[in-house]
Design a protein around this motif. Structure first.
Motif, PDB file in Angstrom:
ATOM      1  N   HIS A  19      47.322  51.913  42.958  1.00  0.00           N
ATOM      2  CA  HIS A  19      46.934  52.729  41.809  1.00  0.00           C
ATOM      3  C   HIS A  19      45.782  53.692  42.071  1.00  0.00           C
ATOM      4  O   HIS A  19      45.579  54.615  41.288  1.00  0.00           O
ATOM      5  CB  HIS A  19      46.551  51.835  40.620  1.00  0.00           C
ATOM      6  N   MET A  42      44.776  59.343  42.779  1.00  0.00           N
ATOM      7  CA  MET A  42      45.628  58.451  41.993  1.00  0.00           C
ATOM      8  C   MET A  42      47.039  59.015  41.962  1.00  0.00           C
ATOM      9  O   MET A  42      47.237  60.211  42.156  1.00  0.00           O
ATOM     10  CB  MET A  42      45.058  58.293  40.582  1.00  0.00           C
ATOM     11  N   PRO A  43      48.025  58.157  41.688  1.00  0.00           N
ATOM     12  CA  PRO A  43      49.412  58.632  41.657  1.00  0.00           C
ATOM     13  C   PRO A  43      49.654  59.635  40.528  1.00  0.00           C
ATOM     14  O   PRO A  43      48.930  59.669  39.529  1.00  0.00           O
ATOM     15  CB  PRO A  43      50.230  57.358  41.397  1.00  0.00           C
ATOM     16  N   ARG A  44      50.691  60.416  40.707  1.00  0.00           N
ATOM     17  CA  ARG A  44      51.144  61.360  39.677  1.00  0.00           C
ATOM     18  C   ARG A  44      51.441  60.586  38.389  1.00  0.00           C
ATOM     19  O   ARG A  44      51.985  59.492  38.416  1.00  0.00           O
ATOM     20  CB  ARG A  44      52.404  62.059  40.181  1.00  0.00           C
ATOM     21  N   CYS A  45      51.100  61.189  37.264  1.00  0.00           N
ATOM     22  CA  CYS A  45      51.404  60.614  35.953  1.00  0.00           C
ATOM     23  C   CYS A  45      52.329  61.551  35.194  1.00  0.00           C
ATOM     24  O   CYS A  45      52.268  62.764  35.371  1.00  0.00           O
ATOM     25  CB  CYS A  45      50.133  60.425  35.135  1.00  0.00           C
ATOM     26  N   TYR A  78      52.400  56.063  35.283  1.00  0.00           N
ATOM     27  CA  TYR A  78      52.577  56.439  36.682  1.00  0.00           C
ATOM     28  C   TYR A  78      54.042  56.704  37.021  1.00  0.00           C
ATOM     29  O   TYR A  78      54.939  56.054  36.495  1.00  0.00           O
ATOM     30  CB  TYR A  78      52.087  55.324  37.609  1.00  0.00           C
ATOM     31  N   ASP A  80      56.763  56.255  39.778  1.00  0.00           N
ATOM     32  CA  ASP A  80      57.017  55.448  40.968  1.00  0.00           C
ATOM     33  C   ASP A  80      57.292  56.376  42.146  1.00  0.00           C
ATOM     34  O   ASP A  80      57.772  57.500  41.967  1.00  0.00           O
ATOM     35  CB  ASP A  80      58.188  54.493  40.734  1.00  0.00           C
ATOM     36  N   GLU A  92      58.971  55.899  30.462  1.00  0.00           N
ATOM     37  CA  GLU A  92      57.727  55.463  29.831  1.00  0.00           C
ATOM     38  C   GLU A  92      57.802  55.546  28.309  1.00  0.00           C
ATOM     39  O   GLU A  92      57.301  54.672  27.609  1.00  0.00           O
ATOM     40  CB  GLU A  92      56.540  56.291  30.352  1.00  0.00           C
ATOM     41  N   GLN A 119      44.735  63.773  40.696  1.00  0.00           N
ATOM     42  CA  GLN A 119      45.780  63.044  39.988  1.00  0.00           C
ATOM     43  C   GLN A 119      46.615  64.029  39.184  1.00  0.00           C
ATOM     44  O   GLN A 119      46.293  64.361  38.051  1.00  0.00           O
ATOM     45  CB  GLN A 119      45.194  61.979  39.052  1.00  0.00           C
ATOM     46  N   GLN A 121      49.006  65.581  36.683  1.00  0.00           N
ATOM     47  CA  GLN A 121      49.491  65.154  35.371  1.00  0.00           C
ATOM     48  C   GLN A 121      50.623  66.088  34.981  1.00  0.00           C
ATOM     49  O   GLN A 121      50.428  67.309  34.963  1.00  0.00           O
ATOM     50  CB  GLN A 121      48.381  65.266  34.329  1.00  0.00           C
TER      51      GLN A 121
END
Length: 178
Positions: A19, A42-45, A78, A80, A92, A119, A121
């Motif tokens: 994360h 951080m991972p893409r959201c 997040y 995957d 989501e 990150q 978004q």
């Protein structure tokens, strides 16, 4: 116009998991000043602004312990590793609210805090949603509600909506012509 860049002299990973990656980076400014900068990756959201035919937005009410505040937000999370971003955004919505988007279109992509945080978004717009048998995750939201888009904008002004993705999405949706 001459462009100057910072020079990176080294990086030290402080902590890393699926994360977050926290590191310190030794940098030098164009004028020779050197310092150490914390960097968070951080991972893409992916978040979704679900808008129904009455111009109401699907929002979730939840407690964010980091700021110790109850706020209204868009569903999202997040992406995957190999997952399609639009698919993740729709997933989501359904997991967190029990509503399945009828359509998905990319609305806007941004970085929330590029001085320290990397990150991406991605916000999607869903026009319409169908209620499913999926029971929303009790850990995600205290309440799920359809809110008129204009009222959602007023909630930003009152401090009831503070998350960047939700603020950006609502203001972007207000600017769209029907």
């Amino acid at each position: 116009m001459k462009r100057t860049q910072w020079t990176i002299h080294g990086e030290h990973v402080v902590d890393e998991n699926r994360h977050i990656r926290l590191s310190t980076v030794d940098v030098e400014l164009p004028d020779g000043v050197k310092f150490t900068q914390y960097v968070v990756k951080m991972p893409r959201c992916a978040m979704t602004l679900v808008l129904n035919k009455n111009r109401e937005v699907l929002l979730m009410y939840r407690h964010r312990f980091i700021i110790d505040q109850w706020v209204w937000e868009l569903p999202g999370g997040y992406v995957d590793h190999a997952e399609d971003v639009a698919t993740a955004a729709a997933r989501e919505v359904e997991e967190e609210t029990g509503w399945r988007p009828q359509s998905m279109e990319q609305l806007v992509t941004y970085q929330p805090s590029i001085g320290t945080l990397d990150q991406p978004q991605e916000i999607y717009l869903a026009r319409g949603a169908d209620l499913t048998d999926t029971r929303p995750d009790i850990n995600e939201a205290e309440e799920i509600r359809w809110v008129p888009l204009d009222e959602a904008a007023a909630m930003i002004e009152r401090g009831e909506i503070v998350g960047a993705a939700t603020v950006v999405a609502i203001y972007r949706a207000l600017s769209l012509a029907d």
